[in-house]
Scaffold this motif. Sequence first.
Motif, PDB file in Angstrom:
ATOM      1  N   PRO A 119     164.516 -31.097 110.792  1.00  0.00           N
ATOM      2  CA  PRO A 119     165.052 -29.728 110.722  1.00  0.00           C
ATOM      3  C   PRO A 119     164.990 -29.111 109.326  1.00  0.00           C
ATOM      4  O   PRO A 119     164.778 -27.908 109.202  1.00  0.00           O
ATOM      5  CB  PRO A 119     166.508 -29.909 111.181  1.00  0.00           C
ATOM      6  N   TRP A 120     165.142 -29.913 108.269  1.00  0.00           N
ATOM      7  CA  TRP A 120     165.137 -29.310 106.931  1.00  0.00           C
ATOM      8  C   TRP A 120     163.757 -28.773 106.588  1.00  0.00           C
ATOM      9  O   TRP A 120     163.634 -27.767 105.881  1.00  0.00           O
ATOM     10  CB  TRP A 120     165.636 -30.293 105.864  1.00  0.00           C
ATOM     11  N   ILE A 121     162.707 -29.414 107.099  1.00  0.00           N
ATOM     12  CA  ILE A 121     161.360 -28.885 106.863  1.00  0.00           C
ATOM     13  C   ILE A 121     161.174 -27.583 107.638  1.00  0.00           C
ATOM     14  O   ILE A 121     160.623 -26.606 107.125  1.00  0.00           O
ATOM     15  CB  ILE A 121     160.295 -29.930 107.263  1.00  0.00           C
ATOM     16  N   ALA A 122     161.660 -27.557 108.876  1.00  0.00           N
ATOM     17  CA  ALA A 122     161.565 -26.336 109.676  1.00  0.00           C
ATOM     18  C   ALA A 122     162.257 -25.177 108.969  1.00  0.00           C
ATOM     19  O   ALA A 122     161.733 -24.064 108.887  1.00  0.00           O
ATOM     20  CB  ALA A 122     162.182 -26.569 111.056  1.00  0.00           C
ATOM     21  N   LYS A 123     163.441 -25.444 108.429  1.00  0.00           N
ATOM     22  CA  LYS A 123     164.222 -24.393 107.773  1.00  0.00           C
ATOM     23  C   LYS A 123     163.510 -23.880 106.515  1.00  0.00           C
ATOM     24  O   LYS A 123     163.413 -22.673 106.289  1.00  0.00           O
ATOM     25  CB  LYS A 123     165.602 -24.956 107.417  1.00  0.00           C
ATOM     26  N   LEU A 124     163.002 -24.807 105.716  1.00  0.00           N
ATOM     27  CA  LEU A 124     162.296 -24.411 104.496  1.00  0.00           C
ATOM     28  C   LEU A 124     161.057 -23.583 104.808  1.00  0.00           C
ATOM     29  O   LEU A 124     160.806 -22.549 104.188  1.00  0.00           O
ATOM     30  CB  LEU A 124     161.856 -25.658 103.727  1.00  0.00           C
ATOM     31  N   LEU A 125     160.272 -24.049 105.771  1.00  0.00           N
ATOM     32  CA  LEU A 125     159.038 -23.341 106.109  1.00  0.00           C
ATOM     33  C   LEU A 125     159.350 -21.957 106.661  1.00  0.00           C
ATOM     34  O   LEU A 125     158.682 -20.979 106.346  1.00  0.00           O
ATOM     35  CB  LEU A 125     158.225 -24.143 107.136  1.00  0.00           C
ATOM     36  N   ARG A 126     160.390 -21.889 107.486  1.00  0.00           N
ATOM     37  CA  ARG A 126     160.763 -20.607 108.080  1.00  0.00           C
ATOM     38  C   ARG A 126     161.154 -19.603 106.990  1.00  0.00           C
ATOM     39  O   ARG A 126     160.696 -18.467 106.986  1.00  0.00           O
ATOM     40  CB  ARG A 126     161.921 -20.837 109.058  1.00  0.00           C
ATOM     41  N   GLU A 127     161.990 -20.041 106.039  1.00  0.00           N
ATOM     42  CA  GLU A 127     162.420 -19.119 104.981  1.00  0.00           C
ATOM     43  C   GLU A 127     161.257 -18.710 104.090  1.00  0.00           C
ATOM     44  O   GLU A 127     161.128 -17.552 103.700  1.00  0.00           O
ATOM     45  CB  GLU A 127     163.519 -19.769 104.129  1.00  0.00           C
ATOM     46  N   PHE A 128     160.404 -19.687 103.790  1.00  0.00           N
ATOM     47  CA  PHE A 128     159.252 -19.400 102.944  1.00  0.00           C
ATOM     48  C   PHE A 128     158.323 -18.404 103.628  1.00  0.00           C
ATOM     49  O   PHE A 128     157.905 -17.406 103.040  1.00  0.00           O
ATOM     50  CB  PHE A 128     158.509 -20.704 102.630  1.00  0.00           C
ATOM     51  N   MET A 129     157.993 -18.668 104.893  1.00  0.00           N
ATOM     52  CA  MET A 129     157.071 -17.793 105.624  1.00  0.00           C
ATOM     53  C   MET A 129     157.664 -16.398 105.792  1.00  0.00           C
ATOM     54  O   MET A 129     156.963 -15.396 105.662  1.00  0.00           O
ATOM     55  CB  MET A 129     156.752 -18.384 107.006  1.00  0.00           C
ATOM     56  N   LEU A 130     158.962 -16.339 106.069  1.00  0.00           N
ATOM     57  CA  LEU A 130     159.590 -15.034 106.254  1.00  0.00           C
ATOM     58  C   LEU A 130     159.554 -14.221 104.961  1.00  0.00           C
ATOM     59  O   LEU A 130     159.132 -13.065 104.946  1.00  0.00           O
ATOM     60  CB  LEU A 130     161.043 -15.209 106.724  1.00  0.00           C
ATOM     61  N   ASN A 131     159.987 -14.849 103.858  1.00  0.00           N
ATOM     62  CA  ASN A 131     160.136 -14.097 102.615  1.00  0.00           C
ATOM     63  C   ASN A 131     158.826 -13.893 101.863  1.00  0.00           C
ATOM     64  O   ASN A 131     158.628 -12.856 101.240  1.00  0.00           O
ATOM     65  CB  ASN A 131     161.150 -14.801 101.702  1.00  0.00           C
TER      66      ASN A 131
END
Lengths: 205, 205
Positions: A119-131
């Motif tokens: 989950p921590w990788i999912a969260k990091l990737l999601r924030e990075f891709m979004l921003n």
Amino acid sequence: MAARRTGRRPGDPALTRQAILDAARGAFADHGYESTSIRRVAGDAAVDPALVHHYFGSKEDLFLAALDVPVTPDEVLKSALAGGVDEVGERMVRTFLSVWDSPRGTAAAAMLRSAVAHPWIAKLLREFMLNRVAKRALSELGITDQVELRASLVASQMLGLALTRHVLDFEPIASVPAETVVAALAPTIQRYVTGDISAEADAVG
Amino acid sequence: MAARRTGRRPGDPALTRQAILDAARGAFADHGYESTSIRRVAGDAAVDPALVHHYFGSKEDLFLAALDVPVTPDEVLKSALAGGVDEVGERMVRTFLSVWDSPRGTAAAAMLRSAVAHPWIAKLLREFMLNRVAKRALSELGITDQVELRASLVASQMLGLALTRHVLDFEPIASVPAETVVAALAPTIQRYVTGDISAEADAVG
């Protein structure tokens, strides 16, 4: 042998590089992308910040290396936005496939598997891709309403394509030519980016 | 204690049930859904076929239990097709969410994680869903062209929704109300099922 495997010898580039990557993963996971600095990663890895820059370049480059992301935001944005707002759906599908259908697709599939497992990788990737990708792309296209919902709708179709075409190997979508995928998905992505996504659905009795 | 854990005592329902499930997973994985019979599973588990029927019902029921599928094809088909062809996109999204947004969503997410981690599970689920759900649904709707491509396009968006909403927790799609998802995705699914999916995309210079 055991000492060599676990210890890090000053001056061994491969081990230093690995120590920096390990420290970067830990720092990004604990503090997120925005709050992690090159200086913090260098401190955690017990190396000079200049060495982190030397091996990995910018913080963004370090992030992409630490999470094995096989494509840069600049590359994605340049390609996806080249044709303007009217054909952004088609360009985005084409850009996505240009990575996933290439040899880099193996790394991309590994990244998706990691995100599903951690989950921590999912969260990091999601924030990075979004921003770093989605918000910049929508801003350049002049889209200002429901930006985050539009971004996650695009992600739902694009990652679903990656999942069925490259991870689960669902036929025939796993083996049809890229142009078949583009024709089918471009109108979907176009609508998620520029269209009406909140029309109330008809009530069903 | 060790003997109890590894051996199976005749008459212990929990162990017999588990032995049948293990045999079923092995048989479905090795031979696929169509070529696996209750008789074969019973033989592999060293029990009488009547006992397999007693514990699990039909072969389809046994398959759903062995792979922890939290919904039956009949339930999906009845709900998704209730409104006829014009609103099938909306009904399919609503039916999908009625499982994934319910307590059964936990089992569904576990199933998706298993499919990502184990290719044989992905292959079995894909064949089962295609033959037992998608083909029957499209046939009842009178759709006869590009049936398998339409089915995998629907899977790409539906599983992408499951992935972003329930596994990766991408905000805001992870927490918006079901009706927001229905409004956004229904036209996509409607087009994949009944629309023109093969129009040639405009050439891009």
